[in-house]
Design a protein around this motif. Structure first.
Motif, short mmCIF file in Angstrom:
data_model
loop_
_atom_site.label_atom_id
_atom_site.label_comp_id
_atom_site.label_asym_id
_atom_site.label_seq_id
_atom_site.Cartn_x
_atom_site.Cartn_y
_atom_site.Cartn_z
N THR A 167 0.82 -1.34 -0.03
CA THR A 167 -0.08 0.09 -0.34
C THR A 167 0.92 1.30 0.13
O THR A 167 1.93 1.42 -0.03
CB THR A 167 -0.79 0.11 1.36
OG1 THR A 167 -0.56 0.07 2.75
CG2 THR A 167 -2.29 -1.30 1.48
N ALA A 168 0.12 2.30 0.10
CA ALA A 168 0.93 3.53 -0.54
C ALA A 168 1.74 3.38 1.13
O ALA A 168 3.10 4.51 1.50
CB ALA A 168 -0.03 4.53 -0.80
N ASP A 202 -3.04 11.02 0.75
CA ASP A 202 -2.82 9.67 0.47
C ASP A 202 -4.23 9.67 -0.47
O ASP A 202 -5.22 9.68 0.24
CB ASP A 202 -2.97 8.73 0.92
CG ASP A 202 -3.42 7.13 0.33
OD1 ASP A 202 -3.54 7.03 -0.32
OD2 ASP A 202 -2.94 5.63 0.70
N HIS A 206 -5.22 4.13 -5.74
CA HIS A 206 -4.42 3.79 -6.82
C HIS A 206 -4.66 2.61 -7.74
O HIS A 206 -5.50 1.83 -7.13
CB HIS A 206 -3.33 3.13 -5.65
CG HIS A 206 -2.67 4.08 -4.73
ND1 HIS A 206 -2.03 5.82 -4.92
CD2 HIS A 206 -3.10 4.55 -3.37
CE1 HIS A 206 -1.93 6.52 -4.36
NE2 HIS A 206 -3.22 5.18 -2.52
N ARG A 207 -3.96 2.35 -8.97
CA ARG A 207 -3.98 1.15 -10.07
C ARG A 207 -2.98 0.65 -9.07
O ARG A 207 -1.71 1.22 -9.26
CB ARG A 207 -3.55 2.01 -11.04
CG ARG A 207 -4.18 0.90 -12.06
CD ARG A 207 -4.70 1.61 -13.31
NE ARG A 207 -3.76 2.34 -13.30
CZ ARG A 207 -2.79 2.56 -14.56
NH1 ARG A 207 -2.37 1.44 -14.97
NH2 ARG A 207 -2.21 3.52 -15.23
N VAL A 208 -3.68 -0.86 -8.82
CA VAL A 208 -2.03 -0.98 -8.18
C VAL A 208 -1.56 -3.04 -9.39
O VAL A 208 -2.67 -3.12 -10.08
CB VAL A 208 -3.44 -2.30 -6.75
CG1 VAL A 208 -1.92 -3.25 -6.68
CG2 VAL A 208 -2.87 -1.54 -5.77
N PRO A 241 0.88 -0.05 -5.67
CA PRO A 241 0.24 1.78 -6.54
C PRO A 241 1.64 2.27 -7.79
O PRO A 241 2.96 1.77 -7.45
CB PRO A 241 0.64 2.68 -5.53
CG PRO A 241 0.71 2.17 -4.75
CD PRO A 241 1.43 0.70 -4.49
N GLY A 243 1.55 3.85 -10.24
CA GLY A 243 2.15 5.27 -10.63
C GLY A 243 3.75 5.88 -9.61
O GLY A 243 3.80 6.92 -10.34
N LEU A 287 -3.16 8.33 -14.74
CA LEU A 287 -3.06 9.00 -13.45
C LEU A 287 -2.89 10.06 -12.47
O LEU A 287 -2.61 10.86 -12.78
CB LEU A 287 -1.76 8.63 -13.03
CG LEU A 287 -0.93 7.22 -13.32
CD1 LEU A 287 0.36 7.04 -14.01
CD2 LEU A 287 -1.64 6.09 -12.50
N ASP A 289 -3.08 11.67 -10.22
CA ASP A 289 -2.22 12.33 -8.79
C ASP A 289 -1.12 11.44 -8.53
O ASP A 289 -0.52 12.02 -8.18
CB ASP A 289 -2.70 10.61 -7.53
CG ASP A 289 -4.28 10.06 -6.73
OD1 ASP A 289 -4.75 12.15 -6.97
OD2 ASP A 289 -4.77 9.73 -7.91
N TYR A 293 2.80 11.55 -6.45
CA TYR A 293 3.99 10.38 -7.19
C TYR A 293 4.67 10.91 -6.85
O TYR A 293 6.17 9.88 -6.43
CB TYR A 293 3.30 9.78 -7.72
CG TYR A 293 1.99 8.24 -7.46
CD1 TYR A 293 2.05 8.15 -7.02
CD2 TYR A 293 0.53 8.55 -8.34
CE1 TYR A 293 0.61 6.46 -6.71
CE2 TYR A 293 -0.24 7.52 -8.32
CZ TYR A 293 -0.33 6.45 -7.54
OH TYR A 293 -1.19 6.47 -7.78
#
Length: 345
Positions: A167-168, A202, A206-208, A241, A243, A287, A289, A293
């Motif tokens: 995770t972030a 955060d 997020h695209r994982v 993530p 990104g 993306l 965000d 990132y």
């Protein structure tokens, strides 16, 4: 075949490679032109094998002997990853052979083809003009396009059990632990504040997927025509993530992220907005965000640079590049905070 008992150098590596070559290519196979590869602390060697079918230039990469296998010390971790990426159309150097048998080289090893290809330089002589913007754009467009099939890989299906998704927050925590080992209390404090702000802001959308982890100019190779040949050095790739990769490349090529000494030798510059646009033009999912990132990249590299400078100063790993990069830690943390403020405005 006995494991190496001393530090590896080219002559010793040649002696270890000779029986390997004969086993793989026949009794008449010979090994020549053994030389350490740059940037791998003596754990990666280029060599040529001559045999009845001709000759081929190869690279052997070794795990550090006697070190626990984890992350960038686990070369065999890359074997299933590279295989999966190759099947999904990501430009990589394939793994030709691998082993966990210490009888060959005293440690785990992988063999890959040597690529007659070069990266865009990240640094140049102090005061030199940046590279031609058209040349940079031509190369970096291809680099960000290479991220699209990478980020589209379904990690659960293609690499079941390969890596625990990050995770972030866990990414910030991991690199924050490295930062805590820096002897500079002001840097530690600034990094802690940036890390806390990253978690507090955060975006949570997020695209994982599979990420490279160190996606910068030295890890993308081009052939003599300027066509992308391969993305290399997957030591810190993971699932999380995606990104991060574009944020990392943006940070590395953005003069605003660097202190005066680093800016003076920065050879490849790019507008982060261009990188994002090229990624989306190549078919990458949006993306939204990107600034977050980029801020994460500043935190992550700041933590790494602070720790590496500590190793340099204490003599545990003398490296003039670490001395150059370490001085920019406060600027990276300041830039990261400014990017977060912009993202949340």
């Amino acid at each position: 075949m006995s494991p190496p008992a001393a530090a590896l150098d080219a002559p010793r590596m040649a002696g270890l490679l000779a029986p390997w070559a004969r086993e793989r290519h026949g009794a008449t196979a010979v090994v020549r032109d053994v030389a350490p590869m740059p940037g791998n602390a003596g754990l990666s060697f280029g060599f040529t094998v001559g045999h009845d079918g001709g000759a081929e230039r190869l690279v052997v990469r070794l795990a550090p002997p006697g070190v626990r296998r984890s992350g960038n010390t686990d070369v065999l971790r890359q074997v299933p990853l590279i295989g999966a990426l190759e099947r999904h159309g990501v430009a990589v150097a394939p793994v030709l052979w691998s082993t966990d048998d210490p009888a060959w080289f005293g440690t785990d090893a992988v063999v890959q083809p040597y690529l007659e290809a070069r990266p865009l330089p990240m640094h140049g002589p102090a005061g030199a003009a940046p590279l031609d913007p058209d040349v940079v754009a031509h190369h970096l467009r291809q680099a960000v396009a290479a991220l699209v099939p990478l980020h589209a890989v379904d990690a659960a299906a293609a690499l079941p059990g390969w890596d625990e998704p990050r995770t972030a927050a866990s990414e910030v925590a991991f690199w924050g632990r490295l930062l805590e080992r820096s002897p500079e209390p002001d840097w530690v404090g600034a990094g802690r504040r940036l890390g806390a702000a990253l978690v507090a802001h955060d975006p949570g959308r997020h695209r994982v997927g599979v990420f490279h982890g160190d996606f910068q100019t030295h890890n993308v190779l081009y052939d003599a025509s300027g066509a992308l040949a391969a993305v290399i050095d997957w030591e810190i790739a993971g699932v999380g993530p995606v990104g991060l990769d574009l944020g990392w490349l943006s940070m590395m090529t953005d003069p605003a992220c660097w202190h005066a000494e680093r800016r003076a030798v920065l050879a490849t510059e790019a507008d982060p907005a261009d990188l994002l646009r090229w990624y989306e033009d190549a078919g990458g999912a949006p993306l939204p965000d990107h600034d977050w990132y980029r801020a994460l990249a500043c935190f992550r590299y700041g933590a790494i640079a602070a720790f590496n400078l500590h190793l340099h100063r204490t003599g545990r790993r003398v490296d003039e590049v670490s001395a150059l990069m370490g001085g920019g830690v406060p600027v990276l943390f300041e830039r990261g905070r400014a990017l977060l403020d912009n993202a949340s405005a």
